[in-house]
Design a protein around this motif. Structure first.
Motif, short mmCIF file in Angstrom:
data_model
loop_
_atom_site.label_atom_id
_atom_site.label_comp_id
_atom_site.label_asym_id
_atom_site.label_seq_id
_atom_site.Cartn_x
_atom_site.Cartn_y
_atom_site.Cartn_z
N LEU A 243 0.73 -1.30 0.16
CA LEU A 243 -0.03 -0.08 0.08
C LEU A 243 0.74 1.30 -0.06
O LEU A 243 0.60 2.05 -0.85
N LEU A 244 1.96 1.29 0.74
CA LEU A 244 2.95 2.55 0.92
C LEU A 244 3.71 2.72 -0.38
O LEU A 244 3.57 3.83 -0.96
N ASN A 245 3.84 1.61 -1.00
CA ASN A 245 4.57 1.81 -2.43
C ASN A 245 3.53 2.35 -3.44
O ASN A 245 3.72 3.06 -4.37
N TYR A 246 2.12 1.93 -3.27
CA TYR A 246 1.19 2.69 -4.19
C TYR A 246 0.94 3.89 -4.20
O TYR A 246 0.93 4.79 -4.88
N LEU A 247 0.73 4.21 -2.70
CA LEU A 247 0.69 5.67 -2.47
C LEU A 247 1.70 6.65 -2.92
O LEU A 247 1.63 7.48 -3.23
N THR A 248 2.97 6.00 -2.58
CA THR A 248 4.20 6.77 -2.86
C THR A 248 4.18 6.98 -4.68
O THR A 248 4.46 8.01 -5.18
N GLY A 249 3.69 6.00 -5.38
CA GLY A 249 4.07 6.19 -6.80
C GLY A 249 2.69 6.96 -7.30
O GLY A 249 3.25 8.10 -8.05
N ALA B 56 -2.72 7.19 6.96
CA ALA B 56 -2.03 8.33 8.07
C ALA B 56 -0.71 8.11 8.25
O ALA B 56 0.13 9.24 8.20
N ASP B 57 -0.10 6.86 8.27
CA ASP B 57 1.52 6.77 8.37
C ASP B 57 2.28 7.35 7.14
O ASP B 57 3.34 8.05 7.25
N HIS B 58 1.51 7.06 5.89
CA HIS B 58 2.23 7.58 4.67
C HIS B 58 2.31 9.03 4.83
O HIS B 58 3.02 9.85 4.58
N ARG B 59 1.12 9.77 5.02
CA ARG B 59 1.11 11.20 5.05
C ARG B 59 1.99 12.00 6.28
O ARG B 59 2.64 12.90 5.87
N ALA B 60 1.92 11.20 7.20
CA ALA B 60 3.13 11.69 8.40
C ALA B 60 4.34 11.69 7.80
O ALA B 60 5.41 12.39 8.17
N GLU B 61 4.80 10.45 7.12
CA GLU B 61 6.33 10.35 6.56
C GLU B 61 6.61 11.38 5.52
O GLU B 61 7.65 11.93 5.70
N ARG B 62 5.43 11.88 4.67
CA ARG B 62 5.58 12.77 3.51
C ARG B 62 5.84 13.95 4.37
O ARG B 62 6.51 14.95 3.92
N ASN C 84 7.49 14.63 7.46
CA ASN C 84 8.69 14.51 8.11
C ASN C 84 9.59 15.05 7.13
O ASN C 84 10.03 14.65 6.01
N PRO C 85 10.63 16.15 7.92
CA PRO C 85 11.44 16.95 7.12
C PRO C 85 12.64 16.03 6.59
O PRO C 85 13.19 16.23 5.66
N LEU C 86 12.76 14.75 7.28
CA LEU C 86 13.84 13.86 6.68
C LEU C 86 13.37 13.05 5.46
O LEU C 86 14.31 12.77 4.65
N HIS C 87 12.21 13.39 5.17
CA HIS C 87 11.69 12.58 4.10
C HIS C 87 12.15 13.33 2.75
O HIS C 87 12.19 12.89 1.31
N ALA C 88 12.53 14.82 2.91
CA ALA C 88 12.97 15.72 1.84
C ALA C 88 14.27 14.83 1.15
O ALA C 88 14.78 15.33 0.15
N ARG D 135 10.93 5.05 8.32
CA ARG D 135 10.75 3.59 8.11
C ARG D 135 11.91 2.99 7.95
O ARG D 135 12.86 3.53 7.33
N PRO D 136 12.07 1.63 8.67
CA PRO D 136 13.29 0.91 8.44
C PRO D 136 13.93 0.89 7.16
O PRO D 136 15.09 0.89 7.03
N GLU D 137 13.07 0.63 6.10
CA GLU D 137 13.54 0.53 4.57
C GLU D 137 14.12 1.66 4.19
O GLU D 137 15.09 1.39 3.28
N ARG D 138 13.85 2.89 4.71
CA ARG D 138 14.69 4.03 4.31
C ARG D 138 16.09 4.24 4.80
O ARG D 138 16.81 5.29 4.49
N ILE D 139 16.40 3.43 5.92
CA ILE D 139 17.65 3.65 6.71
C ILE D 139 18.54 2.88 6.21
O ILE D 139 18.52 1.46 6.36
N HIS D 140 19.68 3.04 5.59
CA HIS D 140 20.77 2.11 4.97
C HIS D 140 21.96 2.30 5.99
O HIS D 140 22.57 3.30 6.08
#
Length: 517
Positions: free
Chosen positions: A266-272, A301-307, A309-313, A342-347
């Motif tokens: 779902l998050l991938n679809y919303l992101t796309g 709601a989680d997707h909107r909150a992540e967007r 988030n300033p680190l999302h920039a 999200r953990p997936e974004r932390i490398h």
């Protein structure tokens, strides 16, 4: 003799029993330029890669000299890594590349970044091509060398009776797309024809026409249809080549954590949809009908909150950490998750250990992070050393700073500073800066600022890679000349270097040696 010793050591690593520690394999050497790269991104699927590669070479010998093979290992610290690396010994035209900055579907983007060819055929690591399929693709390429279209072929069932030429654009089982058959694709000798979309177990395009995959995609799902729309918006189309037939192994009993959950899909679809300015409504309705309103609304709601988030920039977040300090990595990862990342974004990037002079390792580690971002085509990268600690008001300050930076060219943004109260013209920790007219939360850098939280813009990638050495010996000499990365960047010739006011990121314990020295 040296080569024999090296091969023996490699075989020993491959055959080591149990959970014995194995170093991360290095990427293979550069490949010679050929017409087509056949690439696979894989996560712990040695069997799939082996049989796909073996099938390509056994069943398509007529085009072998025109093709490079490329394996992107999405879990280079995992149990399959060294077995995948060893394939370079068995198949000389194959190159192995470890890559885990993006895990899941977006890792396929790296195939196009690493390819030494004008064209790329991207396969899942468990796809088999029908005899003649590769020759048919190369014949089309020869006839249309400048095409910008996305090329695909029919999926054929194991018994050869079912031929699926495309996907119909409708929702089915939490996926946008349903297998369908166009009679024009039943005959392998039939001419190519346009389709709207198709499953992405096999697809090809000219390397320069590749539009990229969103770096925020993780695990699996959301890319079908999305990629096809990106080609359409670039003025191209998707074409089915009936002769490029393929079979796909769908069952995989030995699953791994990269298998998608409905939440990540779902998050991938919303992101796309956000990337292309499309509505979320159909996706949300589909997921709600299957899973219920409460769960899906939480995902939205989680997707909107992540967007927000300033680190999302930042397109990427890379954390530099020495292998022996797993405690620091886990602590920093926990702090970032607590901030809503999200953990997936932390490398995690293993730091380069140079105990004799940690400044050398720090500079090499930053350079490697920038190099990877440059290859990935990122717009920006935030590099955190493993003792970085975001301060309580970091989100509000960083949001304001990024808003002020939005209409300015920039190359570096320092987020670091000591605890305390900062005022314009004097950054935290005593370093000086110059106020920017009309801006209250950024200032230009005019003195040494720490590197423990530093964002790089793509405009800085090339110059830094040109100026910073890429090996310990040369970097040691460079450090003796410049006294460290922080001092070098303080006097860097580029004018568009900024820091946040006040600083938003401290070190966990400024009285102790930091993770990189």
């Amino acid at each position: 003799m040296a080569d024999e010793v090296g091969l023996a050591a490699l075989r020993e690593l491959v055959s080591a029993p149990g959970e014995r520690f194995r170093p991360r394999p290095e990427p293979g050497g550069a490949q010679e330029s050929r017409t087509l790269t056949v690439g696979m991104a894989t996560y712990d699927d040695y069997d799939g890669v082996y049989f796909t590669v073996a099938s390509l070479l056994l069943h398509h010998p007529e085009v072998r000299d025109r093709v490079n093979l490329l394996v992107i290992d999405n879990h280079p610290c995992g149990p399959h890594a060294w077995a995948l690396k060893r394939l370079e010994l068995d198949f000389p035209q194959l190159r192995y590349v470890p890559y885990d900055r993006r895990v899941g579907t977006a890792a396929r983007d790296r195939i196009f970044r690493e390819a030494a060819s004008d064209w790329v055929l991207c396969l899942d690591s468990h796809v088999q091509l029908a005899p003649g399929a590769l020759a048919a693709l190369l014949a089309y390429i020869d006839a249309h060398p400048d095409s910008g279209d996305l090329l695909q072929g029919p999926l054929v069932s194991a018994d050869g009776r079912q031929v699926s030429t495309h996907w119909e654009p409708r929702w089915e089982r939490l996926m946008f797309g349903s297998w369908a058959t166009d009679p024009r694709g039943l005959d392998p000798a039939a001419p190519p024809f346009e389709i709207g979309m198709q499953g992405l177990g096999l697809f090809a395009c000219r390397t320069d026409a590749w539009p990229g995959l969103n770096p925020a995609f993780a695990r699996h799902g959301g890319e079908e249809g999305h990629l096809h729309e990106k080609f359409r918006r670039a003025g191209h189309t998707t074409r089915c080549l009936p002769a490029v037939r393929w079979a796909h192994r769908f069952d995989r009993p030995r699953t791994s954590w990269t298998d998608s959950t409905w939440y990540q899909t779902l998050l991938n679809y919303l992101t796309g949809f956000d990337e292309l300015g499309q509505s979320h409504e159909e996706a949300v309705a589909q997921f709600t009908a299957v899973l219920g309103e409460k769960a899906v609304q939480q995902g939205v709601a989680d997707h909107r909150a992540e967007r927000r988030n300033p680190l999302h920039a930042f397109d990427g977040i890379t954390c530099i950490n020495l292998d022996e300090r797993a405690d620091r990595w886990q602590a920093l990862r926990g702090r970032l998750i607590a901030l809503g990342i999200r953990p997936e974004r932390i490398h995690r990037q293993p730091a380069t250990p140079t105990p004799a002079d940690p400044r050398v390792g720090r500079a090499l580690s930053h350079r490697r992070a920038v190099e990877q971002a440059h290859i990935d085509g990122l717009e920006s990268l935030l590099v955190l050393e493993d003792d970085a600690l975001f301060l309580p008001d970091a989100a509000a300050t960083l949001t304001a700073a990024l808003a002020e930076l939005a209409d300015l060219p920039w190359s570096l943004l320092h987020l670091g500073g000591a605890r305390g109260t900062a005022v314009p013209g004097r950054a935290l920790g005593g370093a000086r800066g110059t106020a920017v007219p009309g801006r209250a939360h950024i200032e230009t850098v005019t003195d040494v600022t720490a590197t423990h939280a530093l964002a790089y813009h793509r405009s800085a990638f090339g110059p830094l890679l040109d100026e910073l050495p890429d090996n310990v010996h040369e970097m040691t000499s460079w450090i003796h000349q410049h006294a460290g990365l922080a001092r070098y960047l303080a006097s860097w010739s580029r004018p568009d270097r900024y820091r946040t006011v006040p600083g938003v990121c401290d070190r966990t314990d400024r009285t102790q040696p930091v993770g990189l020295g």
